[in-house]
Design a protein around this motif. Structure first.
Motif, mmCIF file in Angstrom:
data_model
loop_
_atom_site.group_PDB
_atom_site.id
_atom_site.type_symbol
_atom_site.label_atom_id
_atom_site.label_comp_id
_atom_site.label_asym_id
_atom_site.label_seq_id
_atom_site.Cartn_x
_atom_site.Cartn_y
_atom_site.Cartn_z
ATOM 1 N N GLY A 241 -34.483 17.993 94.221
ATOM 2 C CA GLY A 241 -34.897 18.992 95.203
ATOM 3 C C GLY A 241 -33.816 19.975 95.570
ATOM 4 N N ALA A 242 -32.630 19.872 94.931
ATOM 5 C CA ALA A 242 -31.516 20.754 95.266
ATOM 6 C C ALA A 242 -31.823 22.198 94.858
ATOM 7 C CB ALA A 242 -30.242 20.282 94.572
ATOM 8 N N ALA A 243 -31.531 23.125 95.758
ATOM 9 C CA ALA A 243 -31.688 24.553 95.484
ATOM 10 C C ALA A 243 -30.378 25.058 94.884
ATOM 11 C CB ALA A 243 -32.027 25.314 96.765
ATOM 12 N N ALA B 24 -29.771 33.583 93.772
ATOM 13 C CA ALA B 24 -31.070 33.669 94.437
ATOM 14 C C ALA B 24 -31.677 32.295 94.700
ATOM 15 C CB ALA B 24 -32.027 34.511 93.601
ATOM 16 N N ALA B 25 -31.330 31.293 93.880
ATOM 17 C CA ALA B 25 -31.888 29.951 94.069
ATOM 18 C C ALA B 25 -31.538 29.366 95.435
ATOM 19 C CB ALA B 25 -31.399 29.013 92.968
ATOM 20 N N LEU B 26 -30.452 29.864 96.059
ATOM 21 C CA LEU B 26 -30.053 29.339 97.369
ATOM 22 C C LEU B 26 -31.098 29.633 98.433
ATOM 23 C CD1 LEU B 26 -26.266 30.325 97.376
ATOM 24 C CD2 LEU B 26 -27.297 28.150 96.712
ATOM 25 N N ARG B 27 -31.946 30.628 98.190
ATOM 26 C CA ARG B 27 -33.012 30.932 99.152
ATOM 27 C C ARG B 27 -34.063 29.814 99.183
ATOM 28 N NH1 ARG B 27 -32.564 36.325 96.799
ATOM 29 N NH2 ARG B 27 -31.587 37.746 98.313
ATOM 30 N N GLY B 28 -33.996 28.914 98.206
ATOM 31 C CA GLY B 28 -34.946 27.807 98.179
ATOM 32 C C GLY B 28 -34.802 26.862 99.348
ATOM 33 N N ALA B 29 -33.647 26.872 100.013
ATOM 34 C CA ALA B 29 -33.456 26.067 101.219
ATOM 35 C C ALA B 29 -33.653 26.961 102.435
ATOM 36 C CB ALA B 29 -32.063 25.451 101.244
ATOM 37 N N ASP B 30 -34.349 26.466 103.439
ATOM 38 C CA ASP B 30 -34.568 27.269 104.648
ATOM 39 C C ASP B 30 -33.284 27.391 105.457
ATOM 40 O OD1 ASP B 30 -37.396 27.851 104.383
ATOM 41 O OD2 ASP B 30 -37.715 25.709 104.705
ATOM 42 N N THR C 177 -22.453 19.457 101.897
ATOM 43 C CA THR C 177 -23.483 20.440 102.219
ATOM 44 C C THR C 177 -24.833 19.740 102.352
ATOM 45 O OG1 THR C 177 -24.542 22.487 101.502
ATOM 46 C CG2 THR C 177 -23.952 20.945 99.785
ATOM 47 N N LEU C 178 -25.673 20.299 103.206
ATOM 48 C CA LEU C 178 -27.029 19.775 103.408
ATOM 49 C C LEU C 178 -28.016 20.936 103.302
ATOM 50 C CD1 LEU C 178 -26.421 17.482 106.528
ATOM 51 C CD2 LEU C 178 -26.563 16.770 104.128
ATOM 52 N N GLU C 179 -29.106 20.695 102.557
ATOM 53 C CA GLU C 179 -30.187 21.680 102.460
ATOM 54 C C GLU C 179 -31.341 21.202 103.330
ATOM 55 O OE1 GLU C 179 -31.396 22.358 98.438
ATOM 56 O OE2 GLU C 179 -29.407 21.842 97.666
ATOM 57 N N LEU C 180 -31.775 22.042 104.228
ATOM 58 C CA LEU C 180 -32.871 21.682 105.123
ATOM 59 C C LEU C 180 -34.106 22.498 104.777
ATOM 60 C CD1 LEU C 180 -30.373 20.537 106.599
ATOM 61 C CD2 LEU C 180 -31.474 21.187 108.754
ATOM 62 N N HIS C 181 -35.233 21.814 104.652
ATOM 63 C CA HIS C 181 -36.509 22.465 104.398
ATOM 64 C C HIS C 181 -37.400 22.269 105.622
ATOM 65 C CE1 HIS C 181 -35.653 23.088 100.072
ATOM 66 N NE2 HIS C 181 -34.928 21.986 100.229
#
Length: 826
Positions: A564-566, A501-507, A650-654
């Motif tokens: 800040g990593a999800a 579920a933590a993966l939802r932290g990134a848009d 991998t890149l997390e975008l907010h």
């Protein structure tokens, strides 16, 4: 021999022709069970042989292999130092990595002229096409299944290459399914973005692996891993082992059900043939001879069913291989293709015959209890129809012991916990046997609630307790299997999906791998993070890495984490541990990996890296999905430095405030290069759920098979009930009873047996769901929560309805019964 043939022809074959339904039902049970076993063997054989083909096709006569401690490889200088070890005659450098192309992911292989020392198909292909490679600038050879043509340009991460030749030999087609590129070493390093780096070194030398290993290990100095073959690490990965174990457990479940039904079918056949057995015994027939005839009959029927099912199994195996979940095979670099093992069908047929003959042998033991006089007694009155109390007591004790063993099995590490599911099924069948008398009485009581027709049905149940017990246990197994498979899988998949579920932290997520897999694919373009940060709707970009590392003999997953990593790993620990990990003071380790390494929180463990051995301190252990060989989370700077792996996988975008994630996704997709994917955080979580559901499809196939078998068995036993009471039903019709009453009697019996078996199945199934949840928690290394699944109740009722529908056939037969023929029946 002649007398045996006469007995088989006049007794067994004649009986089978008269009771074709029972024979066909037995053949069908064996056929579907064998089909499933062949499917399983094809899955296991295809995975192992696909991995071995790549290893053998490349390694040839190499006695040792130096592999990277991670998928980022190791410095090329290691090859030179290994080559100077006494006894090493050749050290062949290899670049071996998956690369993204316009026509999908392929395996890129690169080596140099020293590959001539290898006795392998790849060496032969390189030698045979050397002129083409040297005549084309940046030329590569492509496998026959890549879809590329001579002269075509292929865009890779480190630049473009040109197709100098297409390999079309049979050996070229077998290697990795024909999907690969062969290139000179320097070109392969540049194209893969691995300049100055190797993935492995194949060692040829004198004296064998044991003689060379000490010197090679000393030269490597912890910068890589020395093994006899990296293929064994792939085959022993948790994902492959989980697929293998689940498949074998599924086949075991099917044969457990098949063996039980063969046992009951043979028991019914013996009860029905009691007059014939009595006659043979009166004429001096030996018990051993009679039992041998019954076992021979079973062997012939089971062999016929197994051969019929084998063909279906091959088709199912091909279907299953094409749909294996990528999530469980990420640790395998080889392409898994369908390879029919030559031993699959013979082994499946042998197993089917042995299981069926063994089950029939248990049932045939009652022949030894039949005397010439007792055999002429009505069904339910003979000594052979009465189970000795001490046998039921022994079964009850065994059920308790095996049941306790099932709970113990669920506490075993890793996938061995799944053994508890099949073990509990065995305990439940034994418990059902121990409680046979009250169970049959309960069925008779339920039947008596259906009025006058029910009273007659209840009496029929009491007179044939073995048949009634076998039928209702068949129904209970179908219902229990529904709970174990449907509810158990639902809880495991939902709990595992929730653990991400933590993966939802990134848009939005950006990676070269699809949603539902870990981002272990090729690294992203080095300028991509800055290009994405420049987008107006992007507020923050968090870089991350994921890759494989060698740790304690396992190929574990490593995650490079930035502030800040999800990340599910970071989300599972408190803020103090989280900050310490991000500061590079230690790592988070999955609990299954810490158990395997026997390391506790606060302790250190040595890990080989491209820059030498590194001591890592375990700051916390947490549950984490173990479709792999465990996982560790470390600071991104450490991962980049230790494994010489710059960039991000991998890149997390907010999104900026007020920006919809779907709008951001569309904007990001417009600037991504080919081969790079983007998806929302919700899609990332759902992708894992879809991958896990895909992995459980084989179990759902088991459920379908069990329900179908149970319905066929119910039809068979109710038809036998009609035959046993043919004269009785005929007399009732002769004295004026209606067809409706005869029909109601059969339906009341079927309803009582179905309801009793259904209730028993709900009880057994609830226990199975608990066992399945406990086993999944250990096998998948997540906290699986027990939650009642309404859909499982619906499916269980559906399984019961399907079984009860089977009663319509014997009921229809009763309604059409000819009174004179029924009364005159012998």
């Amino acid at each position: 021999m002649l007398s045996a043939w006469d007995r088989l022809r006049f007794l067994s074959i004649r009986d089978l022709l008269v009771h074709r339904g029972r024979a066909l039902a037995s053949i069908a049970v064996v056929a579907v069970s064998t089909a499933l076993l062949v499917t399983v063997l094809c899955i296991i054989g295809s995975i192992d042989q696909s991995i071995d083909r790549v290893a053998a096709g490349l390694g040839g006569n190499a006695v040792l292999e130096v592999s990277g401690a991670s998928d980022s490889g190791f410095p090329a200088a290691v090859r030179d130092e290994v080559g100077r070890v006494a006894g090493v005659t050749a050290a062949v450098p290899v670049v071996r990595t998956a690369v993204s192309t316009a026509r999908g992911t392929v395996l890129l292989l690169g080596t140099d002229a020293t590959a001539a020392a290898l006795d392998s198909p790849i060496k032969n292909e390189l030698t045979g096409h050397a002129a083409a490679l040297t005549s084309v600038k940046d030329g590569v050879l492509v496998g026959p299944d890549t879809g590329f043509a001579v002269g075509e340009r292929i865009a890779l991460r480190g630049g473009e290459v040109t197709v100098a030749g297409v390999l079309d030999s049979p050996e070229a087609a077998r290697f990795n399914g024909g999907r690969y590129l062969l290139a000179p070493l320097a070109l392969a390093q540049r194209a893969a973005g691995k300049s100055g780096v190797l993935d492995s070194v194949l060692i040829i030398g004198d004296g064998g692996a044991d003689a060379l290993r000490p010197g090679v290990s000393k030269a490597v100095a912890g910068r890589a891993v020395v093994t006899e073959s990296s293929a064994e690490a792939s085959k022993s990965s948790n994902g492959v082992m989980l697929i293998r174990f689940t498949a074998v457990a599924a086949a075991g479940m099917a044969f457990l059900v098949a063996g039980f039904l063969i046992y009951t079918a043979m028991g019914m056949a013996i009860a029905q043939r009691r007059p014939v057995i009595s006659m043979l015994r009166s004429l001096g027939g030996r018990r051993l001879t009679l039992v041998g005839d019954l076992l021979l009959e079973t062997a012939v029927l089971s062999a016929l069913g197994a051969l019929l099912g084998a063909g279906l199994g091959v088709l199912l195996g091909r279907y299953a291989i094409e749909r294996l979940p990528d999530l469980f095979l990420q640790a395998v670099s080889a392409r898994i293709e369908f390879i029919m093992p030559v031993w699959a069908i013979p082994l499946a047929v042998i197993v089917a015959v042995l299981v069926c003959v063994g089950a029939a042998g248990l049932a045939a033991r009652q022949v030894y209890r039949v005397s010439p006089v007792e055999a002429l007694a009505p069904v339910g009155v003979s000594v052979a129809d009465v189970v000795r109390p001490r046998l039921r007591i022994a079964a009850g004790v065994a059920a308790v012991v095996i049941g306790i063993g099932a709970f113990v099995a669920t506490r075993q590490p890793g996938i061995a916990a799944n053994a508890g599911i099949t073990t509990m099924f065995t305990a439940e069948v034994l418990l059902g046997f121990a409680l046979g008398v009250p169970i049959v009485r309960a069925a008779a009581w339920v039947a008596s609630r259906f009025g006058s027709a029910g009273e007659l049905a209840a009496e029929a149940i009491r007179r044939s307790p073995k048949r009634a017990w076998a039928t209702l246990m068949t129904v209970s197994v179908a219902v229990a299997a529904t709970f174990a498979i449907s509810a158990g899988n639902t809880n495991a998949v939902d709990s595992t999906k929730d653990s991400f579920a933590a993966l939802r932290g990134a848009d939005v997520w950006v990676s070269t791998t699809q949603a539902g897999t870990f981002p272990t694919g090729p690294l992203l373009a080095t300028d991509l993070p800055e290009r994405l940060r420049a987008l107006p709707d992007v507020a923050q970009v968090v870089e991350g890495q994921a890759g494989y590392v060698a740790l304690g003999g396992k190929r574990a997953m490593a995650f490079g984490l930035a502030p800040g990593a999800a990340s599910p790993l970071l989300a599972a620990v408190d803020s103090k541990v989280r900050q310490a990990v991000l500061d590079g003071q230690g790592v988070i380790m999955s609990s299954d990996l810490s158990d395997a390494l026997k390391v506790e929180v606060g302790e250190s463990v040595s890990m080989p890296t491209a820059t030498g051995e590194r001591a890592i301190t375990v700051l916390a252990t947490v549950p984490f999905f173990s479709g792999l060989n465990g996982a560790i989370g470390m600071a991104l700077p450490n991962m980049r430095e230790w494994f010489a792996r710059q960039g991000a996988s991998t890149l997390e975008l907010h999104a900026a405030p007020g920006i919809d994630p779907d709008r951001l996704l569309t904007e990001v997709q417009g600037v991504l290069p080919a081969g790079t994917l983007a998806y929302t955080g919700a899609a990332a979580v759902q992708g894992f759920g879809d991958s896990l559901n895909q992995a459980t499809r084989l179990n759902h196939l088991i459920w379908i098979i069990v329900v179908i078998i149970s319905a066929v068995a119910l039809i068979n036993t109710l038809l036998l009930s009609v035959l046993e009471r043919r004269r009785e039903l005929g007399v009732l019709r002769a004295i004026g009873s209606s067809r409706r009453l005869a029909l109601a009697i059969v339906l009341a019996e079927a309803g009582a047996i179905g309801i009793t078996g259904g209730v028993l199945g709900l009880l057994f199934g609830s226990v199975e769901q608990v066992i399945a949840d406990l086993a999944s928690a250990r096998a998948w290394n997540v906290d699986v929560e027990f939650v009642p699944v309404p859909a499982a109740f619906t499916l269980a009722v559906g399984a019961l309805v399907i079984c009860l529908v089977g009663s319509l056939i014997p009921a229809w037969r009763v309604a059409r019964m000819n009174i004179i023929e029924a009364i005159g029946a012998d």
